[in-house]
Design a protein around this motif. Structure first.
Motif, PDB file in Angstrom:
ATOM      1  N   TRP A 101      63.420  77.999 159.497  1.00 59.14           N
ATOM      2  CA  TRP A 101      62.142  77.918 159.938  1.00 59.14           C
ATOM      3  C   TRP A 101      61.933  78.226 161.560  1.00 59.14           C
ATOM      4  N   PRO A 102      61.836  79.087 161.848  1.00 58.37           N
ATOM      5  CA  PRO A 102      61.849  79.446 163.188  1.00 58.37           C
ATOM      6  C   PRO A 102      60.470  79.284 163.765  1.00 58.37           C
ATOM      7  N   GLN A 103      59.364  79.265 162.908  1.00 58.40           N
ATOM      8  CA  GLN A 103      57.986  79.098 163.650  1.00 58.40           C
ATOM      9  C   GLN A 103      57.558  77.757 163.437  1.00 58.40           C
ATOM     10  N   ALA A 104      58.095  76.683 162.701  1.00 55.78           N
ATOM     11  CA  ALA A 104      57.705  75.544 162.563  1.00 55.78           C
ATOM     12  C   ALA A 104      57.856  74.605 163.959  1.00 55.78           C
ATOM     13  N   HIS A 105      56.856  73.760 164.122  1.00 58.49           N
ATOM     14  CA  HIS A 105      56.934  72.723 165.213  1.00 58.49           C
ATOM     15  C   HIS A 105      57.873  71.520 164.881  1.00 58.49           C
ATOM     16  N   CYS A 106      58.792  71.667 165.751  1.00 58.41           N
ATOM     17  CA  CYS A 106      59.904  70.797 165.542  1.00 58.41           C
ATOM     18  C   CYS A 106      59.787  69.511 166.141  1.00 58.41           C
TER      19      CYS A 106
END
Length: 294
Positions: A101-106
């Motif tokens: 999930w590279p684009q998710a806000h972490c």
């Protein structure tokens, strides 16, 4: 709700464990990486993860080295400390999650010692997370507790027992799991001095925490003698200036059950609702700021 997805993870030194990920079957926009309390297997946080996933927040629950799915067990010939947890295991888990999930806000959060390690990890990696969440957490400094002299004595005795046996037999004495003597040495040092350090790491954690500027949500349990207000305050005073939200969870929030250190895990709906509302508010604020400077 779908069951958890299991993601195998390998650290650089050969330690292996499993991440438990709970998410709705749609694009993941908000992702919370959750670090458990000392001695608590990841699976015990599945109710919290499911409650958050139902509110649109995917959750990945970390597994401590030596606990649950980990291929290591603390013993005389197998030892580790904060260094391995912060330098090897957490980065490996984060990397596995980011690959999917590279684009998710972490977001980064944790319970008890997990919250403390989450704060230390965020200090080591500033800018990597949208915000920090603490539940029933705080610094273990002995002066922050009722009957402080007993707590202080525990910070002297625990490392001695761990060194004598080769590990701390937490299950036998009723505190945490069976813990590596290095973890107990690092934890007890902070308990005695009120300052964070890790054997084998040159970083000045007190400076890193002071330079950490991220939004923070801290949820304190009203009946939690292991996480009293002074303990949370001691930890928060170490952090750099940023927006902070501190709320108290009462028995009424938990359907009448005691609002203590571990009881909330059985009925985490109220905790999940507050976390989800806070993340939504922070995300809206981020969007507004982005539009302003566009």
């Amino acid at each position: 709700m779908i069951g958890p997805t299991i993601i195998p993870v390998s650290s650089g030194d050969g330690c292996r464990f499993e991440l438990l990920v709970v998410a709705l079957p749609r694009a993941c926009q908000q992702l919370l990486y959750w670090v458990p309390a000392m001695g608590i297997p990841a699976r015990h946080y599945l109710p919290l993860a499911e409650a958050l996933a139902a509110r649109g927040i995917a959750v990945a629950v970390h597994e401590w080295r030596g606990i649950g799915s980990s291929n290591r067990r603390a013993r005389r010939g197998c030892n580790w400390g904060y260094r391995e947890l912060l330098r090897d295991d957490l980065p490996a888990g984060m990397a596995a999650l980011r690959e999917r999930w590279p684009q998710a806000h972490c977001w980064l959060g944790g319970h008890s010692l997990g919250g403390q390690l989450a704060a230390l990890y965020a200090g080591l990696h500033p800018g990597a997370f949208s915000g920090l969440l603490l539940v029933a957490s705080g610094a273990p400094y002995w002066r922050c507790f009722r009957h402080a002299w007993l707590v202080g004595a525990a910070y002297l005795m625990a490392p001695l027992l761990a060194n004598l046996l080769g590990y701390l037999p937490g299950r036998r004495i009723g505190f945490g799991g069976n813990e590596a003597r290095g973890v107990i040495a690092d934890w007890a040092r902070t308990g005695r001095t009120g300052r964070y350090a890790a054997d084998g790491m040159a970083q000045e954690f007190e400076q890193l925490l002071g330079a950490l500027h991220v939004p923070l949500l801290a949820l304190r349990l009203q009946d939690d003698w292991l996480g009293p207000p002074a303990s949370l305050d001691w930890l928060l005073r170490k952090l750099g200036p940023a927006e902070r939200t501190v709320e108290v969870i009462t028995p009424e929030d938990l359907g009448g059950l005691p609002a203590d250190h571990f009881g909330w895990m059985k009925t985490p709906a109220s905790i999940a609702a507050r976390i989800a509302a806070w993340i939504a508010a922070q995300d809206t604020a981020f969007a507004v700021r982005a539009d302003t400077f566009a």
